[in-house]
Structure formats: C-alpha cells, structure tokens
Design a protein around this motif. Structure first.
Motif, PDB file in Angstrom:
ATOM      1  N   LYS A 542       2.934 -62.847 -49.018  1.00 56.11           N
ATOM      2  CA  LYS A 542       3.683 -62.594 -47.775  1.00 56.11           C
ATOM      3  C   LYS A 542       2.010 -62.137 -46.815  1.00 56.11           C
ATOM      4  CE  LYS A 542       6.908 -64.666 -49.712  1.00 56.11           C
ATOM      5  NZ  LYS A 542       7.676 -65.619 -48.879  1.00 56.11           N
ATOM      6  N   PHE A 543       1.382 -61.437 -46.846  1.00 62.81           N
ATOM      7  CA  PHE A 543       0.744 -60.667 -46.282  1.00 62.81           C
ATOM      8  C   PHE A 543      -0.258 -60.164 -45.690  1.00 62.81           C
ATOM      9  CE2 PHE A 543       5.774 -58.443 -46.081  1.00 62.81           C
ATOM     10  CZ  PHE A 543       5.996 -59.134 -44.920  1.00 62.81           C
ATOM     11  N   CYS A 547      -3.031 -55.954 -46.885  1.00 65.64           N
ATOM     12  CA  CYS A 547      -1.490 -54.803 -46.938  1.00 65.64           C
ATOM     13  C   CYS A 547      -1.252 -54.978 -48.127  1.00 65.64           C
ATOM     14  CB  CYS A 547      -0.812 -55.800 -46.130  1.00 65.64           C
ATOM     15  SG  CYS A 547       1.096 -54.798 -46.150  1.00 65.64           S
ATOM     16  N   PHE A 586       1.878 -50.666 -40.954  1.00 64.08           N
ATOM     17  CA  PHE A 586       1.743 -51.930 -39.844  1.00 64.08           C
ATOM     18  C   PHE A 586       2.439 -50.641 -38.497  1.00 64.08           C
ATOM     19  CE2 PHE A 586       3.656 -54.627 -43.361  1.00 64.08           C
ATOM     20  CZ  PHE A 586       1.994 -55.400 -43.282  1.00 64.08           C
ATOM     21  N   ASP A 588       4.397 -51.796 -35.758  1.00 67.28           N
ATOM     22  CA  ASP A 588       4.788 -53.171 -35.226  1.00 67.28           C
ATOM     23  C   ASP A 588       6.076 -52.292 -36.015  1.00 67.28           C
ATOM     24  OD1 ASP A 588       6.646 -54.781 -34.456  1.00 67.28           O
ATOM     25  OD2 ASP A 588       5.089 -57.058 -34.223  1.00 67.28           O
ATOM     26  N   SER A 590       8.937 -54.930 -36.488  1.00 69.67           N
ATOM     27  CA  SER A 590       9.507 -55.819 -36.650  1.00 69.67           C
ATOM     28  C   SER A 590       8.059 -56.397 -38.431  1.00 69.67           C
ATOM     29  CB  SER A 590       9.025 -57.390 -35.330  1.00 69.67           C
ATOM     30  OG  SER A 590       7.407 -56.958 -35.883  1.00 69.67           O
ATOM     31  N   LYS A 591       7.295 -55.849 -38.458  1.00 71.89           N
ATOM     32  CA  LYS A 591       7.021 -56.123 -39.001  1.00 71.89           C
ATOM     33  C   LYS A 591       7.400 -55.228 -40.576  1.00 71.89           C
ATOM     34  CE  LYS A 591       3.083 -58.860 -37.573  1.00 71.89           C
ATOM     35  NZ  LYS A 591       2.205 -58.527 -37.332  1.00 71.89           N
ATOM     36  N   ASN A 594       9.855 -56.621 -42.076  1.00 68.03           N
ATOM     37  CA  ASN A 594       9.623 -58.054 -42.408  1.00 68.03           C
ATOM     38  C   ASN A 594       9.048 -57.533 -44.515  1.00 68.03           C
ATOM     39  OD1 ASN A 594      10.255 -59.773 -40.701  1.00 68.03           O
ATOM     40  ND2 ASN A 594       8.005 -60.007 -40.016  1.00 68.03           N
TER      41      ASN A 594
END
Length: 615
Positions: A542-543, A547, A586, A588, A590-591, A594
């Motif tokens: 996914k990342f 990550c 992260f 962010d 929002s990350k 996620n």
C-alpha cells in the motif's frame, strides 16, 4: 493478576484454520499443582522449545530443566489447536478430555503479544504444570461451584399414602375456557390426593398442613413401579368445600434443586374435586398462570387395565443409548457422537440424550462443559431425576476446577434444571426466557438441540436465523474503519477480561459492546489487529518498501531481528504502537489514518472470509 490477551473463540478450528507457530520460551518460575494445591514452587531457568511439523501440523515441545524431570517428560506433542478466550490451546483428543493421552493440553497465554505463561495438563499423574516469565500472574483461588450442591439442605420426608385416588380414562383440555383437541378417550390417569403427614419430598413445607396432589399416567407400567408421573407432587391447601365440590390450591414455597432452595409459586396450580351422590364424579386440574384447565372424567380400574393407547407420531423413538453402553459410546469420535446426539433430539429420546450429555460432560474440557453441563441439567430436570443428578455429581468436583465453569454457566444450568422439571407447563416468563436464549447466537446451537419438542409449549418459539451466518461483508466506510481501529486501542486498555469490550458483529456489520463471555456465532472481539509478517507485506503493497521497512524497524522494539519480523507472523502487533509508528513516519495526519484504515480492513476481510460451521 495479569489480564492476558484475548482471542476470538475458535474450537478445534471449526470456524477457520489457525496459524500453527513454533516458539521458544524462557520461564523463570515453575509451579506444579495437584488437587488445587501447589506442591512445587521453583525459581530457576526453564527453556521450552516448540517446533511445528510441516508434515502433519503437530507441535513437539521440549522442556529443558532436570529439576522437574520427575513431573514432566523431556518431550510432549499435541495435534489439535483452538483459540479459547485468553489462550491458544494445543490439545490431544480435546472433546474427550484427552482420553488415551498422557498430556491432554497445553495453554499459551500472551501479554501484549508476548508469550508470558504456559500450562501443561498431565493425566498420569493428574497434575498441572505452570511456567511463568517474570513470575507475574498467579492462579486465582478457584471457587468450587458445587458448594451450593454440597451444602444444600436435604428433605427426608416420607409420604403416608391414603386411598384417595380418582381413576380417569378420558379428559378434555381447555385453554381460556375453550375446549381444544377434542375429548381424549382411552387416556388412563390417576389423580392422587394424599394428606400431608410429614411434608413432601423436595419441598420446604410444614408437616401436617394441607394435601399433596399427584397425577399419574396409568398407560403401560403400573404407577407404583414405572416412571409414569404425569404431574409431580404439588403441595396444596383446601380453599373451599361444599356438598358439590372441594377446591384445592397450591401456595408459594421453596423447592429443592442441586443449587439449593429456590422459590416456587405453587399457586399456579389448583385442583377442583366435583362430588355427585357422595362420590367423586370428576376432577379439574388448573394451571392458573396460563388459564389452562384439564378436566378428568370418571373411569374405573378395569377400564384402565383394558384400554390401550394408540401409538402416535409424536411418541419418542428410543435409540437405546444407555449407561451400560457408555463403553461403545466412548469408541465413537466426537463427530459421530454429535451426529447421534442430533438424531436422538430428532427422535425426542430424552433418555439417550441424557446418557450422551453425561458422556460429553465427563469427557469434556472446561470450555465445552460450559454447554455440556446446562444441557445435562436440563435433561435431568425433564426426567425429574434430581437425586440421581446429585449422586452423579458427588465425585465430579474436578470438572468444576482449573479454571472452573463461569457463573453465567451455573445460572443457566440452574434455570434449565427448573424449567426442564416443569416442562411443558411453563409460565409466559419462562417461555420468554427460552425464546430469548434460542434467539441468541451464543446459545443457538445448544437450544436447537434441547428444544426438540418445543411444539408442546403453549405457543411457538422464535429462534436465531442460522442462514444469517452466511452473510459476508466487503464494503466498509472510512469512518467505520477508523472506529474499528479505535476499538482495538480501547480494548487493549481493558484491565479485566470480564469488562464489556468492542465486538464486531458480522451479521449486522456493526460494532457492539459485549463481554467476551457473551459473544456468539458471527461475533468477534476486536483484538489483535495484525501480525508482523502480514503488516510488513500490507504496508509494502500500500505504501512502498521504504514505509514498510521504517515502520517495521520502529515496531520491532529490539525484541526480535528485523528479518524475522518481516518473514514470520511471530509477533502480534497492538493498535496503539502501529498508530505511534505511523505518526513518526508520516507528517500528514490523513496518511496516518490511511494506515489505520488498511489495518482495520485487513482484519475485517479475514473475519468475513471465514466459514462458520455449525455442530
């Protein structure tokens, strides 16, 4: 006492396969328990290695320490695996209590994803070995659930029989004053009205007060020798008397159960005796709580002996499973026993069901006996064999220890014993209780067996829709996924496994709150979101690799090497640590959300992929 990690209930992989993992465990304390007493308490180093065979999935466990060699062998193996409440359970012949094996089971307890305690149960001799890391977590005092049975009062009363017996060869049933089913001819009954001289066995009443009323079924064996009690003895008092009739009615008192004295509202029962020309002409039995009357008409002994009752389709079919055939029953595997149990239920064969229930109880584990014990109590009640039950349980104290049956199980057993004793003459409150349990996914499998003749009740019972277990969900909103992740964190904070926790209902596709003990079919405690290898691969897909590598390094905590973390599901990750690791990588928010959503979705997908198998 430590509160260990909890697991979704999965007995013998009936609800999907369980990962079988090798492990290495170092304990610094060992206790040996015999008959609820600690006979050895040793601080030392105990190395336990477990290797899972790639061929047959069996685990072979070796224990390294010569100081306990008289209590445990160097190597032990187990073939079965389950997830039960607060442990991973390896076992041998679990459903028959480990019969035929020297070691019946091994329990693995995890604390924040780390193996912290191991139990071994040995059958020969009957001991339990407990291995602890950091010496945290002791065995709580076990309350013997049979105290109430052992300490219950015993009524030793002898009934003086006098010859007041009304013989009937036909009767009519009335509901709300309306006759139903027509006149039942050729049904031979005896209504016995006995003077209360020394009380009534099983009732806490005063001697010399009132009467004892019993209804006997005269079809077949003679009532003095056969088990043909139609209505068990009921204490009653005279309410009124005229030249035409005598009215008796029960009264509130206490009745004996294996759990001690319980309240009994005898006022629900009454009897009216109608006189004609100085003789009894008919008797009417009243069940006041349901507004039901059964009017018995006069017959005679000759008629009673000559009249035969035709066999009806609703008559029980006997499978002839008796106590003397227990040896044959023990040769069957657990699936064959369950199939026979279902057949006996379909045939309405209570005698055989009781024998099977006794077999399952004496060969069961603490987990399976949470169902076996209430089921057995219900059949004892149905057959009105309370004294037989007490005798059977006298030498079974061991079955209520390590860890013992929960209070909810004991309460269910007591209620089913009382309801079984009165069945089918139940109050609306008692019928509603049965219906509630039948609709509960936790109890559905049990009640689907024991309610085999619920058509005899005054109204139909609703029950759980087993087709709903086929529901599988795949679409989850971001809001729902974040709630699931937050539920992981909140459940991780709980100190007591008996607290209510967040549970995912697959049937409703929603989050509910329940204690672990109350979860049923299609319900899963929101715990243990993901293992290390699955987490690494999920993050990489996914990342990206960077990550996944960074998050894995943070979550390793130095407890295992990074490559093992990535390659094996040897480490259970907690949600709070995942969230903190994501925040460190992260900027962010929002990350970070996620990441949380992907972990929740991974867990939900695994839950919804499972096939739920009914017994």
């Amino acid at each position: 006492m430590k509160t260990y990690d909890t697991f979704p209930l999965n007995m013998l992989e009936m609800r999907g396969s369980i990962d079988r993992k090798s492990f290495h465990f170092i304990a610094d304390n060992c206790k040996v328990w015999f008959q609820n007493n600690c006979i050895v308490d040793l601080d030392s180093t105990f190395e336990i290695d477990a290797e899972v065979s790639s061929f047959d999935g069996e685990v072979e466990v070796s224990i390294g320490n010569y100081e306990i060699e008289e209590y445990i062998t160097d190597k032990v193996s187990f073939s079965e695996i389950s997830m039960l409440k607060d442990r991973i359970l390896w076992s041998n012949n679990l459903l028959e209590g480990g019969k035929g094996f020297e070691y019946s089971d091994m329990s693995l307890f995890y604390y924040n994803g780390i193996l912290s305690r191991i139990y071994f149960n040995r059958s020969y001799p009957l001991i339990m070995l407990e291995f602890n890391s950091n010496q945290q977590g002791e065995i709580a005092d076990v309350k013997n659930s049979l105290d109430k049975i052992r300490n219950a009062k015993k009524v030793q009363a002898h009934i003086q029989v006098i010859n007041i017996t009304f013989i009937s060869n036909s009767h009519q049933r009335y509901e709300n004053g309306v006759p139903i089913h027509g006149l039942q001819s050729g049904c031979n009954r005896a209504i016995k009205i006995e003077e209360n001289v020394t009380g009534c066995e099983g009732y806490n009443i005063r001697s010399g007060e009132g009467y004892i009323v019993t209804v006997l079924n005269l079809d077949g064996n003679h009532p003095m020798w056969g088990n043909n009690v139609q209505m068990t003895p009921k204490p009653m008092k005279m309410i009124s008397q005229t030249d035409a009739q005598t009215v008796l009615r029960g009264y509130k008192c206490e009745v004996m159960s294996p759990f001690g004295w319980v309240d009994f509202n005898g006022a629900d029962y009454g009897l009216t005796i109608f006189h004609k020309y100085g003789e009894i002409d008919k008797c009417t039995l009243h069940m006041h709580d349901r507004n039901i009357d059964i009017e018995y008409y006069k017959g005679d002994n000759t008629t009673a002996q000559k009249t035969k009752t035709k066999t009806k389709d609703t008559q029980p079919h006997k499978n002839n499973v008796t106590d003397s055939q227990l040896e044959e029953l023990e040769k069957k595997n657990w699936r064959e026993v369950f199939e026979l149990r279902r057949k006996c239920a379909n045939d309405r064969d209570i005698e055989s069901l009781l024998v099977i229930a006794k077999h399952n109880f004496t060969h069961g584990s603490a987990a399976t006996n949470e169902r076996n014990f209430p089921e057995m109590c219900y059949y004892y009640g149905r057959l009105r064999r309370i004294e037989d039950m007490k005798d059977f349980l006298k030498d079974k104290q061991i079955y209520f220890m390590f860890p013992g049956l929960p209070q909810s199980c004991m309460e269910l057993a007591q209620t089913l014993l009382e309801i079984g004793y009165k069945f089918p003459h139940l109050s609306e409150q008692e019928i509603a209780y049965l219906e509630k349990k039948y609709c509960d996914s936790k109890y559905f499998e049990l009640f689907d067996i024991i309610m085999f003749d619920c058509d005899r009740l005054s109204r139909p019972l609703k029950k759980f829709d087993k087709e709903s277990l086929n529901i599988k969900n795949s679409n989850f909103s971001k809001e729902f996924l974040l709630k699931v992740f937050d539920s992981f964190i909140e459940n991780e904070k709980l100190d007591d496994s008996y607290d209510k926790m967040f549970v995912y209902s697959r049937i409703q596709n929603k989050i509910i709150k329940k204690t672990y003990e109350d979860t049923g079919l299609g319900e899963y405690c929101i715990v243990q979101p993901i293992c290390s290898n699955d987490f690494y691969n999920l993050m990489k897909n996914k990342f990206g690799n960077d990550c996944a590598d960074n998050l894995s390094k943070v979550l390793c905590f130095g407890n295992t090497d990074l490559e093992s973390f990535k390659d094996y599901n040897c480490y259970l990750l907690d949600a709070k640590s995942i969230e903190e690791a994501a925040k460190s990588y992260f900027d962010d928010i929002s990350k970070v959300e996620n990441v949380k959503c992907e972990v929740s979705k991974f867990w939900l997908n695994k839950i919804n992929e499972r096939t739920i198998k009914l017994l």
